[in-house]
Write an enzyme that holds these catalytic residues in place. Structure first.
Site, PDB file in Angstrom:
ATOM      1  N   ASP A  96       0.816  -1.223   0.000  1.00 64.47           N
ATOM      2  CA  ASP A  96       0.000   0.000   0.000  1.00 64.47           C
ATOM      3  C   ASP A  96       0.851   1.274   0.000  1.00 64.47           C
ATOM      4  OD1 ASP A  96      -2.131  -1.825   0.431  1.00 64.47           O
ATOM      5  OD2 ASP A  96      -1.923  -1.638   2.601  1.00 64.47           O
ATOM      6  N   GLU A 134     -11.478   0.463  -2.943  1.00 66.82           N
ATOM      7  CA  GLU A 134     -10.622   1.009  -1.886  1.00 66.82           C
ATOM      8  C   GLU A 134      -9.463   1.761  -2.536  1.00 66.82           C
ATOM      9  OE1 GLU A 134      -9.405  -2.492   0.285  1.00 66.82           O
ATOM     10  OE2 GLU A 134      -8.095  -3.191  -1.313  1.00 66.82           O
TER      11      GLU A 134
END
Ligand code: FUB
Length: 393
Positions: free
Chosen positions: A68, A292
């Protein structure tokens, strides 16, 4: 791109990193050592040579698992990567991402893409966040007036995701957490965009394990049988979905940051993502609906919202004229990577655009990921050339 060596990695690391990878609680911060480190996996360099070639890029670091990546270039022109720090807690995989049981953040930095990467000390541990109990998911950072802000999602003691802020005088921490989560925050995957006029906006949210669907009415819905998406797609085939209601997808959220950078200046609003006809993207449009990992860049006067489509495993983008949107869907930024999740950031350094992303090259396991960076082509007409992260496959 720097080729990762599983055997001969010699970055500056912490004694704590290996403990974290092995599942032990990391030792207290501040004990930097320069060392030849064993790899995170037992594979030999020779074993990986052939298989490495199928990937577009190699991992930034091999000493810890990272995911991420939120990348920023601050005033010193150095590249700072704010990643999740993956960790094997031995929790079985499920659709809510329980296996992503991360507990701390470690910043990476480098002078240039392809240069030596420094793995910094632990910047923030879940034990130092009064309101947080578990699952330190994808973070981001911002810089204002000499202070650095780390934004991170975590579940509270009731298992509800909120977003926290932590502050430091250094871009790499240690960060001091605010005593409470940001008031009015919920769900996960915060990213903070600084506009040209000096205003900062937080984008956030994610469905399924990210809990955005639990906030669809504005109140937290703790029904254990609640659908993970607006349509109950999880056990259904595409054919079954054709009979599902034509709901508008859940959209990412935006809130302007207050001057203090640790609170919202306004109640969060929906960021609308539209199709080519100007209609909101539908929940069953899994190739384009928001899942997301919202991230915003500005190129000229155009705002680019990029995000993950989750169960179709792509990073896609949409463009608009305002940080609030609406954004119109444009196309793919990153094709599916190896591993379930696809999460990214886009940044500029020395006049070039880059995509930071992750895959699971080092571990082969979806919850133990490694960050990579590749150059990104933004065409003269403003479109983005899709990246194929597995060209040799
Ligand atoms: O790393 C945990 C979660 O996985 C992130 O918050 C999501 O974006 C996905 O990458």
């Amino acid at each position: 791109m720097r080729k990762a060596s599983l055997i001969f990695g010699s970055a500056i690391i912490l004694a704590t990193h290996l403990a974290a990878c092995s599942g032990e609680k990391p030792a207290p911060a501040g004990q930097e050592t320069v060392t030849q480190t064993p790899p995170v996996e037992t594979e030999t360099a020779e074993d990986t040579t052939a298989s490495d070639s199928k990937y577009l890029e190699q991992p930034l670091v091999t000493e810890i698992f990272t995911a991420d990546p939120s990348v920023h270039v601050w005033d010193d022109e150095r590249i700072y990567v704010y990643p999740s720090h993956d960790y094997d807690a031995g929790i079985p995989e499920d659709d809510l991402g329980s296996q992503y049981a991360m507990r701390d953040y470690i910043v990476l930095s480098m002078d240039e893409v392809g240069g030596d990467v420094t793995i910094h000390d632990v910047g923030l541990d879940v034990d130092d966040v009064p309101w947080a109990a578990q699952q330190m998911w994808a973070p981001d950072a911002a810089h204002k007036d000499g202070k650095y802000y780390l934004y991170f999602p975590a579940k509270d003691e009731n298992g509800v995701f909120h977003i926290g802020a932590a502050v430091s005088d250094s871009p790499t921490g240690p960060f001091t957490a605010e005593p409470e989560a940001i008031e009015g925050s919920f769900s996960m995957d915060p990213s903070v965009f600084e506009d040209d006029d000096g205003e900062y906006y937080m984008y956030f949210g994610g469905i399924w394990g990210g809990q955005l669907q639990r906030w669809a009415t504005g109140e937290y819905n703790d029904d254990p049988n609640l659908n993970t998406d607006l349509v109950n797609d999880d056990p259904l085939t595409n054919e079954d979905e054709a009979d599902q209601p034509d709901d508008v997808a859940l959209m990412p959220k935006i809130a302007k940051m207050a001057d203090d950078m640790v609170s919202f200046a306004e109640a969060p609003k929906d960021v609308m993502i539209l199709d080519e006809n100007g209609d909101p993207i539908k929940a069953k449009d899994h190739d384009r609906r928001f899942f997301e990992a919202a991230w915003v860049n500005r190129i000229g006067d155009t705002y680019y919202l990029s995000y993950s489509t989750g169960d179709t495993h792509k990073i896609v983008y949409a463009t608009g004229d305002s940080p609030y949107g609406p954004f119109t869907y444009q196309g793919v930024v990153n094709q599916p990577v190896e591993g379930w999740t696809n999460h990214h950031s886009i940044f500029q350094h020395n006049g070039k655009w880059y995509l930071a992303y992750h895959d699971v090259q080092l571990s082969g396991k979806s919850h133990l990921r490694n960050v990579k960076i590749t150059e990104l082509t933004v065409n003269d007409d403003g479109t983005i050339e899709p990246v194929n992260p597995m060209p040799g496959q």
